[in-house]
Design an enzyme around this catalytic site. Structure first.
Site, short mmCIF file in Angstrom:
data_model
loop_
_atom_site.label_atom_id
_atom_site.label_comp_id
_atom_site.label_asym_id
_atom_site.label_seq_id
_atom_site.Cartn_x
_atom_site.Cartn_y
_atom_site.Cartn_z
N GLY A 10 0.86 -1.20 0.00
CA GLY A 10 0.00 0.00 0.00
C GLY A 10 0.88 1.24 0.00
N GLY A 13 -0.27 4.84 -1.13
CA GLY A 13 -1.36 5.49 -0.39
C GLY A 13 -0.90 6.69 0.41
N GLN A 14 -1.85 7.29 1.15
CA GLN A 14 -1.55 8.53 1.88
C GLN A 14 -0.41 8.30 2.88
OE1 GLN A 14 -4.25 9.94 4.83
NE2 GLN A 14 -3.72 12.07 4.55
N ARG A 38 -3.47 -0.36 -7.16
CA ARG A 38 -4.08 0.44 -8.23
C ARG A 38 -3.63 1.89 -8.21
NH1 ARG A 38 -9.76 -2.29 -7.99
NH2 ARG A 38 -9.20 -4.18 -9.10
N ASP A 55 -0.83 -7.06 -5.07
CA ASP A 55 -2.20 -7.11 -4.55
C ASP A 55 -2.15 -8.00 -3.31
OD1 ASP A 55 -4.84 -7.65 -4.00
OD2 ASP A 55 -5.41 -8.07 -6.07
N TYR A 144 -15.64 -0.84 7.93
CA TYR A 144 -14.23 -0.49 8.18
C TYR A 144 -13.87 -0.79 9.64
CZ TYR A 144 -10.11 2.60 8.62
OH TYR A 144 -8.85 3.12 8.85
N LYS A 148 -11.29 -3.47 11.27
CA LYS A 148 -10.15 -2.99 12.06
C LYS A 148 -10.08 -3.73 13.40
CE LYS A 148 -7.95 -0.55 9.30
NZ LYS A 148 -6.57 -0.88 8.96
N ILE A 174 -5.28 11.31 9.67
CA ILE A 174 -3.93 11.75 9.33
C ILE A 174 -3.97 12.92 8.35
CG2 ILE A 174 -1.70 11.04 8.34
CD1 ILE A 174 -2.41 9.60 10.99
N1 LIG Z 1 -5.24 8.06 6.61
C1 LIG Z 1 -5.83 8.05 7.79
O1 LIG Z 1 -6.35 9.08 8.24
C2 LIG Z 1 -5.84 6.77 8.61
C3 LIG Z 1 -6.34 6.83 9.91
C4 LIG Z 1 -6.37 5.67 10.67
C5 LIG Z 1 -5.86 4.49 10.16
N2 LIG Z 1 -5.39 4.45 8.89
C6 LIG Z 1 -4.91 3.16 8.38
O2 LIG Z 1 -3.63 3.31 7.79
C7 LIG Z 1 -3.50 2.43 6.67
C8 LIG Z 1 -3.12 3.22 5.42
O3 LIG Z 1 -4.11 4.21 5.19
P1 LIG Z 1 -3.97 5.32 4.05
O4 LIG Z 1 -4.62 6.55 4.54
O5 LIG Z 1 -2.58 5.38 3.55
O6 LIG Z 1 -4.93 4.68 2.95
P2 LIG Z 1 -4.99 4.98 1.38
O7 LIG Z 1 -6.35 4.65 0.92
O8 LIG Z 1 -4.43 6.33 1.07
O9 LIG Z 1 -3.95 3.90 0.83
C9 LIG Z 1 -4.22 2.54 0.86
C10 LIG Z 1 -3.50 1.92 -0.30
O10 LIG Z 1 -3.87 0.53 -0.36
C11 LIG Z 1 -3.93 0.17 -1.72
N3 LIG Z 1 -4.75 -1.02 -1.88
C12 LIG Z 1 -6.10 -1.14 -1.96
N4 LIG Z 1 -6.43 -2.44 -2.18
C13 LIG Z 1 -5.27 -3.13 -2.23
C14 LIG Z 1 -4.96 -4.49 -2.44
N5 LIG Z 1 -5.90 -5.40 -2.65
N6 LIG Z 1 -3.65 -4.85 -2.43
C15 LIG Z 1 -2.66 -3.95 -2.24
N7 LIG Z 1 -2.91 -2.65 -2.07
C16 LIG Z 1 -4.19 -2.24 -2.05
C17 LIG Z 1 -4.52 1.37 -2.44
O11 LIG Z 1 -4.15 1.36 -3.81
C18 LIG Z 1 -3.88 2.53 -1.67
O12 LIG Z 1 -2.72 2.97 -2.31
C19 LIG Z 1 -4.85 1.69 6.55
O13 LIG Z 1 -4.76 0.46 7.23
C20 LIG Z 1 -5.81 2.61 7.29
O14 LIG Z 1 -6.88 1.89 7.83
C21 LIG Z 1 -5.37 5.56 8.10
#
Ligand SMILES: NC(=O)c1ccc[n+]([C@@H]2O[C@H](COP(=O)([O-])OP(=O)(O)OC[C@H]3O[C@@H](n4cnc5c(N)ncnc54)[C@H](O)[C@@H]3O)[C@@H](O)[C@H]2O)c1
Length: 328
Positions: A10, A13-14, A38, A55, A144, A148, A174
């Protein structure tokens, strides 16, 4: 001493994008493999170290990547977030639970340690909302949140039953200035900065007076790295540590932004789904266990985070405008 080899799943992602960069700075570019799905990775991520298309639902490919690079530590950040999960609960269940199970099984087989973030979304309406304790009632109503809680328990199970070195935190919302958020409830805070800088106005989908825990990205990255480097003999909880940095409601963030952009105004158009989710999440978590067990502390409060966000984003938006003008 054998070099640590890290896989970030991942990574586009963010959180993943900035965590992968932070890990590359700390452990060396070639020792951190960015696993992306993706979401398109940035040029910086692609050019700064090894990359794999991955994936987490493809267990075979996951094991192949772990073997290929001799991975010893996995940061598993692939997930479907809260609002996106309500739009597609089946996908959220598959990715967040089955994907994590694949990672835990692979970690068991190849003896990797695993960091998996949980979230404030793992709490629910019956949880004490103020100074939410580390160990408390968890009855979330979103898919969700359900995934979790299941993830927290699965990580505990793989540690207790198979000795896999699993660790994790419950992240608040975040706030970052690099990658845009991926469909969560707390995304409004990031959007407010962009809109304030671009249009001096923002329409907020979360109601005035709705307090939520938030954290600036540098602290989120620090938490993930520090916990995995912590002395395991001191960890009583291991997974799902509450970590907190700041708690605010939309008006407080708007007032802080106004100090830098006096013309900024905000109105409201409430999204009932995200509002209901926000109301079931803590106002402020108690993170004393993380402080005691592995020395957690945050560096950014609301004022310091806002100052930095405005500085970084205004520079970038100005540069983008200049580039566009040059290209006309
Ligand atoms: N951003 C927040 O505010 C926040 C807050 C609490 C917890 N979290 C947790 O932190 C983690 C990362 O969050 P984020 O904000 O970076 O999420 P995000 O949605 O920005 O990134 C998640 C990434 O996972 C990838 N993804 C989706 N399906 C997939 C698959 N089948 N295989 C591989 N990759 C896949 C997506 O392409 C994406 O790049 C998550 O577990 C989320 O629950 C985030």
């Amino acid at each position: 001493m054998e070099k640590i080899k890290i896989l970030v799943i991942g990574a586009a992602g963010q959180i993943g994008s900035e965590l992968a960069s932070g890990l590359r700075q700390r452990f060396g570019n070639d020792n951190v493999i960015a696993g992306c799905h993706r979401t398109k990775p940035s040029k910086i991520l692609l050019n700064s170290g090894p990359f794999e298309f991955l994936d987490c639902l493809d267990a075979k490919k996951l094991c192949k990547v772990i073997k290929k690079y001799k991975i010893s530590r996995i940061y598993h950040l692939a997930a479907i977030l809260s609002a996106a999960g309500e739009a597609n609960p089946r996908l959220a269940r598959d990715v967040n639970i089955n994907g994590l199970l694949n990672v835990l099984e692979a970690a068991r087989e190849y003896e990797c340690s695993v960091f998996t973030p949980s979230s404030i979304g793992a709490f629910g309406l019956s949880t004490p909302l103020d100074n939410t304790p580390q160990d408390t009632i968890q009855r979330p109503w979103t898919m969700y949140g359900i995934t979790k809680v299941a993830g927290e328990l699965l990580c505990d199970y793989y540690f207790e039953r198979f000795g896999v070195d699993t660790r994790g935190v419950r992240y608040p919302g975040i706030i970052s200035n690099v990658t845009l958020p991926g469909g969560g409830t707390t995304d409004y805070a990031v959007h407010m900065f962009y809109e304030a800088l671009k249009h001096k106005r923002y329409t907020c989908y979360i109601k005035k007076g709705t307090y939520l825990d938030m954290m600036y990205m540098p602290d989120a990255v620090k938490a993930a790295i520090d916990l995995m480097e912590a002395d395991p003999s001191k960890l009583k909880h291991r997974n799902a540590f509450n970590v907190a940095a700041m708690s605010f409601e939309p008006e407080m963030l708007a007032a802080e932004i106004k100090k830098h952009i006096p013309a900024f105004t905000m109105d409201y158009k409430i999204d009932p789904v995200r509002q209901a989710i926000a109301e079931s999440w803590p106002n402020k978590m108690d993170d004393s266990c993380a402080r005691e067990e592995w020395g957690w502390y945050s560096e950014y409060d609301l004022e310091k985070m806002t100052r930095d966000m405005i500085k970084v984003l205004s520079k970038r938006l100005c540069k983008n405008r200049q580039e566009r003008r040059r290209n006309v």
